[in-house]
Write an enzyme that holds these catalytic residues in place. Structure first.
Site, short mmCIF file in Angstrom:
data_model
loop_
_atom_site.label_atom_id
_atom_site.label_comp_id
_atom_site.label_asym_id
_atom_site.label_seq_id
_atom_site.Cartn_x
_atom_site.Cartn_y
_atom_site.Cartn_z
N MET A 78 -5.85 25.83 44.33
CA MET A 78 -5.24 26.39 45.53
C MET A 78 -5.27 27.92 45.53
O MET A 78 -5.57 28.54 44.52
CB MET A 78 -3.80 25.90 45.67
CG MET A 78 -3.67 24.40 45.86
SD MET A 78 -1.96 23.85 45.97
CE MET A 78 -1.46 24.54 47.54
N HIS A 79 -4.97 28.48 46.68
CA HIS A 79 -4.66 29.91 46.86
C HIS A 79 -5.85 30.87 46.79
O HIS A 79 -5.73 32.02 47.20
CB HIS A 79 -3.62 30.39 45.85
CG HIS A 79 -2.44 29.49 45.69
ND1 HIS A 79 -1.66 29.10 46.76
CD2 HIS A 79 -1.91 28.89 44.59
CE1 HIS A 79 -0.68 28.32 46.31
NE2 HIS A 79 -0.82 28.16 45.00
N ASP A 237 -5.02 20.91 44.98
CA ASP A 237 -5.10 20.07 43.78
C ASP A 237 -3.81 19.33 43.47
O ASP A 237 -3.84 18.15 43.10
CB ASP A 237 -5.57 20.88 42.57
CG ASP A 237 -4.77 22.15 42.32
OD1 ASP A 237 -3.77 22.39 43.04
OD2 ASP A 237 -5.15 22.91 41.41
#
Length: 491
Positions: A78-79, A237
């Site tokens: 992520m991110h 995830d």
């Protein structure tokens, strides 16, 4: 029919092939490099992800009837900030979830824009790993690159774009950007303005189980697959892994002991921790979840074993940690090897051993590492309890969950029953299950979880050990507050 699950991780992509009954037919992985251009920085070239997937899928399908593949679903780290220009070319390496360069931007967002405003707009406050601070960093430090941005996506979204030509993301992954109005599931115009970007630069939003498109003709040819293979939006995830463990609907809980550690609590309604110690995100099942994320979990034990002890004998290092020693260790370990996110949100935090004496052994230190991670997970657990959430049991997954001892410590520190799934394949399995829903093989994410997720074993807390750990946790909880003011002076 067959389904491909993609787990786009930080060090490698893991691919699995699964049938509608949940049988794993094949698995492969392909590694790619990780760049650390400066201390605390972490980035990757999205082209390496693309190459790994395009090479890996044909290898995964070798010996199988490719015409039977119906869908593809991805779970991904992520991110990470992925930026494309007007020709859909990658502008710069993706700045990853564990990158720490955005301390000033995080302070600006939390202190100047204000935590209360951020929470009202996005249900969250700024953390160093989130995407919005990375955009502000790029705007300040790389203005030429910033001016070239035409599309902003997350890591697994770039793979979906390569496969389908669609600029897309899903609500669970988008929740971690600090750009999404999580409650109303739309981009926050005000947050986009704060970051100096427009909605036209953002990808189209989908539920995780929705189809975003089918394979581009050239992709179908490269992969040897039919063009009508459906690609679903996939999930971040943690949300994808939660689907793989059946943590969906109201009141589900999953603990993941991977490189990072997470406490994931699913809900059928939107809710926010008023202190923002836990993240409030959309879930891959179409509902919501609260999540606490610690940056170093199983990686603490890997660091201790591989880098400090120089040993790969993990089981051997734990064999002398018997039940009578649990809850009796006088050594404590703070697991802040990379700073910490939930619930303290302190990039300056560092790891320490404390409580050592002349009779402290190597085994005591090994036990302290395992217990320190469990105590830090409990920190987030306590926040959940303060919100009125009564958690009696949880699933547990991740590499750390392969240790029977660590599961026993975790069950007793939290004083809950821990279920281990029969098939623990992480985000890749969740991605394949989401693809099944997108293809109509199952009517909902809940339905596919009910059918495919089974419990292999359960670890129950021992009342005596749990009582001892209750006392130890009370001591552990005092250590970080005592050291907090010292950490900035150590940098």
């Amino acid at each position: 029919m067959l389904y491909i699950g993609i787990d786009l991780g930080t060090s490698a992509v893991k691919l699995l092939l699964m049938d509608e009954e949940g049988q794993i037919k094949n698995e492969i992985s392909r590694e790619y490099p990780l760049e650390f251009p400066q201390p605390g920085w972490s980035q990757q070239n999205p082209e390496d992800w693309k190459a790994a997937v395009l090479e890996g899928v044909p290898a995964l399908l070798e010996g199988f009837d490719k015409s039977q593949v119906a869908g593809i679903g991805a779970g991904g780290q992520m991110h990470g900030l992925v930026v494309l220009d007007e020709h859909d070319q990658v502008i710069r390496p993706a700045i990853l979830w564990n990158d720490g360069r955005t301390a000033q931007e995080v302070d600006y967002l939390n202190e100047v824009v204000g935590r209360e405003k951020l929470s009202a707009l996005t249900a969250n406050i700024a953390f160093a790993g989130f995407t919005a601070p990375k955009i502000l960093w790029m705007k300040k430090h790389e203005p030429e690159n910033f001016a070239r941005i035409r599309k902003i996506m997350l890591p697994k979204d770039y793979i979906n774009y390569i496969l389908t030509g669609v600029h897309c993301t899903d609500y669970s992954d988008a929740s971690g950007m600090l750009l999404l109005d999580v409650e109303h599931k739309c981009w926050s115009r005000e947050m986009l303005d704060i970051c100096g970007i427009t909605e036209s630069q953002m990808p189209k939003l989908f539920e995780s189980y929705e189809a975003v498109g089918t394979l581009l003709p050239e992709m179908a040819q490269k992969l040897g697959l039919p063009e009508n293979v459906v690609v679903c939006a996939g999930a971040g995830d943690n949300a994808a892994a939660a689907v793989g463990t059946g943590t969906v609907g109201a009141g589900g809980c999953n603990i993941s002991l991977g490189t990072s550690g997470t406490l994931f609590i699913s809900s059928d309604h939107f809710g926010v921790d008023p202190h923002n110690a836990l993240h409030a995100f959309a879930h891959a099942d179409g509902c919501y979840h609260l999540m606490g994320c610690m940056l170093s979990a199983a990686s603490c034990n890997k660091w201790w074993m591989d880098d400090i002890l120089g040993s790969q004998d993990y089981a051997g290092a734990q064999k002398d940690i018997t039940d009578d020693k649990l809850g009796c260790n006088h050594v404590y370990f703070l697991p802040y090897l990379m700073g910490e996110r939930s619930p303290i949100n302190d990039t300056n935090a560092r790891s320490v051993f404390i409580g050592m004496t002349m009779d402290t052994s190597r085994t005591d230190l090994t036990q302290a590492v395992l217990e320190g991670v469990a105590f830090a997970i409990r920190d987030s657990f306590e926040v959940a309890r303060s919100l009125g959430l009564d958690i009696k049991r949880s699933m547990i997954c991740g590499g750390g969950a392969k240790s029977p001892l660590w599961k026993k410590i975790m069950a007793n520190v939290l004083n809950v029953e821990l279920d281990t799934p029969a098939s623990e394949q992480g985000p890749g399995m969740g991605g394949a299950m989401l693809a099944m829903v997108a293809c109509g093989a199952y009517p909902s994410v809940q339905a596919v979880c009910d059918k495919l997720v089974k419990v292999a074993d359960t670890v129950r807390p021992d009342p005596e050990i749990a009582a001892r750990y209750e006392q130890r946790y009370e001591q552990f909880a005092k250590i970080y507050p005592a050291l907090k003011g010292l950490y900035p002076q150590l940098l």
